[in-house]
Write an enzyme that holds these catalytic residues in place. Structure first.
Site, PDB file in Angstrom:
ATOM      1  N   PHE A   1      55.744  39.350  41.926  1.00 56.42           N
ATOM      2  CA  PHE A   1      54.880  38.740  42.947  1.00 56.42           C
ATOM      3  C   PHE A   1      54.664  37.279  42.563  1.00 56.42           C
ATOM      4  O   PHE A   1      54.085  36.996  41.509  1.00 56.42           O
ATOM      5  CB  PHE A   1      53.560  39.503  42.926  1.00 56.42           C
ATOM      6  CG  PHE A   1      52.455  38.990  43.814  1.00 56.42           C
ATOM      7  CD1 PHE A   1      52.364  39.388  45.145  1.00 56.42           C
ATOM      8  CD2 PHE A   1      51.463  38.158  43.301  1.00 56.42           C
ATOM      9  CE1 PHE A   1      51.309  38.956  45.944  1.00 56.42           C
ATOM     10  CE2 PHE A   1      50.413  37.726  44.100  1.00 56.42           C
ATOM     11  CZ  PHE A   1      50.331  38.125  45.421  1.00 56.42           C
ATOM     12  N   GLY A   2      55.124  36.379  43.390  1.00 49.29           N
ATOM     13  CA  GLY A   2      55.033  34.962  43.055  1.00 49.29           C
ATOM     14  C   GLY A   2      53.983  34.241  43.874  1.00 49.29           C
ATOM     15  O   GLY A   2      54.224  33.876  45.035  1.00 49.29           O
TER      16      GLY A   2
ATOM     17  N   SER B   1      44.059  29.079  39.811  1.00 50.59           N
ATOM     18  CA  SER B   1      42.860  29.569  40.507  1.00 50.59           C
ATOM     19  C   SER B   1      42.833  29.102  41.958  1.00 50.59           C
ATOM     20  O   SER B   1      42.161  29.705  42.793  1.00 50.59           O
ATOM     21  CB  SER B   1      41.602  29.066  39.789  1.00 50.59           C
ATOM     22  OG  SER B   1      41.547  29.602  38.486  1.00 50.59           O
TER      23      SER B   1
ATOM     24  N   ILE C   1      54.857  34.801  36.000  1.00 48.73           N
ATOM     25  CA  ILE C   1      55.115  35.923  36.902  1.00 48.73           C
ATOM     26  C   ILE C   1      55.519  37.174  36.116  1.00 48.73           C
ATOM     27  O   ILE C   1      56.604  37.228  35.522  1.00 48.73           O
ATOM     28  CB  ILE C   1      56.203  35.541  37.952  1.00 48.73           C
ATOM     29  CG1 ILE C   1      55.822  34.219  38.650  1.00 48.73           C
ATOM     30  CG2 ILE C   1      56.408  36.669  38.949  1.00 48.73           C
ATOM     31  CD1 ILE C   1      54.458  34.192  39.335  1.00 48.73           C
TER      32      ILE C   1
ATOM     33  N   ILE D   1      34.762  48.173  13.385  1.00 52.95           N
ATOM     34  CA  ILE D   1      34.511  49.488  12.775  1.00 52.95           C
ATOM     35  C   ILE D   1      35.676  49.902  11.873  1.00 52.95           C
ATOM     36  O   ILE D   1      35.488  50.583  10.869  1.00 52.95           O
ATOM     37  CB  ILE D   1      34.228  50.541  13.870  1.00 52.95           C
ATOM     38  CG1 ILE D   1      32.843  50.283  14.478  1.00 52.95           C
ATOM     39  CG2 ILE D   1      34.326  51.968  13.330  1.00 52.95           C
ATOM     40  CD1 ILE D   1      32.455  51.205  15.602  1.00 52.95           C
TER      41      ILE D   1
ATOM     42  N   GLY E   1      37.326  47.932  10.016  1.00 50.51           N
ATOM     43  CA  GLY E   1      37.451  47.021   8.889  1.00 50.51           C
ATOM     44  C   GLY E   1      38.819  46.356   8.867  1.00 50.51           C
ATOM     45  O   GLY E   1      39.395  46.049   9.915  1.00 50.51           O
TER      46      GLY E   1
ATOM     47  N   GLU F   1      44.877  37.677  37.896  1.00 49.81           N
ATOM     48  CA  GLU F   1      44.251  38.308  39.079  1.00 49.81           C
ATOM     49  C   GLU F   1      42.870  37.725  39.345  1.00 49.81           C
ATOM     50  O   GLU F   1      41.968  38.429  39.801  1.00 49.81           O
ATOM     51  CB  GLU F   1      44.115  39.820  38.877  1.00 49.81           C
ATOM     52  CG  GLU F   1      45.426  40.504  38.598  1.00 49.81           C
ATOM     53  CD  GLU F   1      46.062  41.073  39.841  1.00 49.81           C
ATOM     54  OE1 GLU F   1      45.569  40.794  40.941  1.00 49.81           O
ATOM     55  OE2 GLU F   1      47.064  41.772  39.671  1.00 49.81           O
TER      56      GLU F   1
ATOM     57  N   THR G   1      40.355  34.596  37.358  1.00 49.79           N
ATOM     58  CA  THR G   1      39.720  34.536  36.037  1.00 49.79           C
ATOM     59  C   THR G   1      38.307  35.130  36.114  1.00 49.79           C
ATOM     60  O   THR G   1      37.734  35.299  37.198  1.00 49.79           O
ATOM     61  CB  THR G   1      39.609  33.084  35.528  1.00 49.79           C
ATOM     62  OG1 THR G   1      38.678  32.387  36.359  1.00 49.79           O
ATOM     63  CG2 THR G   1      40.948  32.353  35.535  1.00 49.79           C
TER      64      THR G   1
END
Ligand code: TGC
Ligand code: FAD
Length: 410
Positions: free
Chosen positions: A154-155, A163, A188, A363, A365, A389, A391
């Site tokens: 999808f371009g 944006s 893309i 958690i 480490g 999709e 920002t």
């Protein structure tokens, strides 16, 4: 290169190292399984089992070596991962939006790049062909895209228009018996191996339309973008159009203007909202297991209040995201989900998943930075997901506009 050459190339992935995968327990603190139909659970469980058997063992090696596991595409097609909510008459699943959501969740539990491959194919290639295409285009492309025989990309984004896609420079001229397409697209997903591209370009009046561009058309190239630290198991590239002759029948006839691509984004952003929960679930599950097994000061680290606080907060955030997204799925099924509701879920869930990946990493480490565990890969992937999709801040502005009626983009 013709289509069958590209299909062969997609199967030609180097031998991958398989690692043993630990048993996964999905968090479901509010018994949300009870809200799913038997069919939803069956679909979710079959994708989960396939991911555990076929993809989890190789995904770390793919990401480390920057290999997109394209050899999995035919199996993804057989499982119905591509375009599951589009009608069966075009070879698609005919399922509802919640089924689509649980599929995206399970695929992204494994890797955001794999979900990218699937959501671009389903929401950004098949959906516009279905929604805006002619009957001949639907019949020609959808069954092959559903099975994975064809892959698409999808371009919309350009190097200087991310944006703000409305500023795009890619354009086409009417030459009488064909269109002449010039320009380029950047960032893309799937472009390096796609057979077709749904490309958004301006006509001579500056109006945006969608065109289906096929690999092999003279002047059309798809250079790969290298050097990513994120989505390393996904292929990202450019689309370059140098006087490409596009047949007139490849124009999507039923939409014009930015609402065409933005309408597809609503569907893909919805899928991401579900997918991000999957990434968070994987990190949470790993953190729970590790906190019970890892001993420090002669006790499991899960016995310390600070670790329990992290786990409790993670589970709370996952549960809130699950509820938000399930309700959004119901609204989508009724065709009542708004762009702003979708923005809220995409924005909330991706940030939630990114925070959980970071906390889960802590958690674990030092071990948390290795590919023994999925957190670093998810964390790096989610840095793309929080950007593409729309920002994180663009979605905040979409919500701000919905609340106030005042747009703050420009
Ligand atoms: P604006 O003036 O607000 O709108 C232009 C026209 O579009 C209509 N519209 C929508 N239609 C359908 N669905 C939506 N969600 C829509 N949002 C707006 C609007 O009504 C208007 O229609 P009309 O008839 O009046 O012309 O447009 P703007 O230029 O001010 O921009 C608004 C903004 C910033 C929100 C929008 O452009 C935006 O969303 N920007 C972010 C760009 C983005 O999300 N790009 C994604 C590229 S694809 C991608 O990242 C794939 S990653 C895939 C993967 O690997 O998973
Ligand atoms: P910019 O638009 O330049 O934004 C830079 C910063 O400025 C951001 O923080 C942004 O929030 C902020 N900003 C911009 N405008 C405003 C404003 N008005 N107010 C406040 N802050 C603002 N695109 C496709 O078309 N197809 C794809 O398949 C695809 N796949 C992608 C895959 C990957 C891995 C990545 C990273 C991107 C992909 N994209 C794709 C592109 C993606 O959609 C864009 O990167 C995204 O929309 C942001 O555009 P940009 O990178 O140009 O950033």
């Amino acid at each position: 290169m013709n289509l069958s050459d590209m299909q062969k190339k997609r199967m030609d992935v180097p031998a991958l190292h398989r690692k043993t995968v630990k048993k996964y327990t999905a968090p479901d603190h509010y018994l949300l399984d009870e809200l799913l139909s038997e069919e939803h659970r069956m679909i979710r469980d079959s994708v989960r089992a396939w991911v555990d058997e076929k993809v989890m063992p190789i995904i770390e090696d793919c990401a480390q070596r920057n290999i997109c596991p394209t050899h999995l595409i035919p199996e993804m097609g057989t499982l119905g991962i591509f375009g599951p909510a589009l009608p069966t008459e075009y070879g698609c699943g005919g399922l509802d939006q919640i089924a689509y959501g649980v599929i995206m969740q399970e695929v992204e539990r494994c890797d955001s790049g794999l979900r990218s491959m699937a959501s671009v194919q389903g929401s950004l290639v098949m959906y516009p062909i279905y929604k805006y295409g002619s009957e001949a285009q639907r019949k020609k492309y959808l069954p092959k895209l559903a099975s994975g025989e064809y892959m698409g990309c999808f371009g919309l984004t350009e190097a200087d228009y991310g944006s703000n896609p409305g500023g795009m420079l890619t354009n086409y001229k009417d030459m009488g018996d064909h269109y002449l397409l010039n320009g380029s697209k950047m960032w893309i997903s799937n472009s390096p191996f796609a057979d077709i591209a749904v490309v958004w370009a301006k006509n001579e009046e500056g109006r945006i339309h969608g065109l289906i561009v096929e690999r092999g058309m003279e002047g059309f190239t798809t250079p790969e973008i290298h050097g990513k630290w994120s989505l390393r198991a996904s292929a990202t590239g450019e689309l370059v159009f140098d006087n490409v002759k596009v047949p007139k029948e490849n124009l999507l006839p039923n939409v014009s203007g930015l609402k065409g691509p933005l309408g597809c984004l609503d569907s893909a952003r919805y899928g991401i909202a579900w997918g991000a929960i999957g990434a968070a679930m994987a990190c949470y599950d790993s953190a729970v297991q590790y906190s019970k097994e890892r001993l420090q000061f002669d006790k499991p680290i899960g016995s310390f209040q600070l670790i329990q606080k992290k786990l409790a907060e993670m589970l709370t955030e996952i549960t809130k995201a699950q509820l938000l997204t399930f309700r959004l799925g119901q609204l989508k099924n009724e065709d009542r989900a708004t762009t702003a509701q979708i923005s809220m879920a995409k924005r909330n869930n991706v940030e939630m998943a990114l925070n959980i990946a970071r906390e889960a990493r802590q958690i674990h480490g030092g071990m948390g930075i290795t590919d023994e565990y999925p957190m670093m890969r998810h964390m790096a992937n989610l840095e793309s997901v929080i950007t593409y999709e729309g920002t994180h801040d663009i979605h905040l502005l979409i919500l701000g506009m919905d609340i106030t009626g005042i747009q703050a983009f420009k």
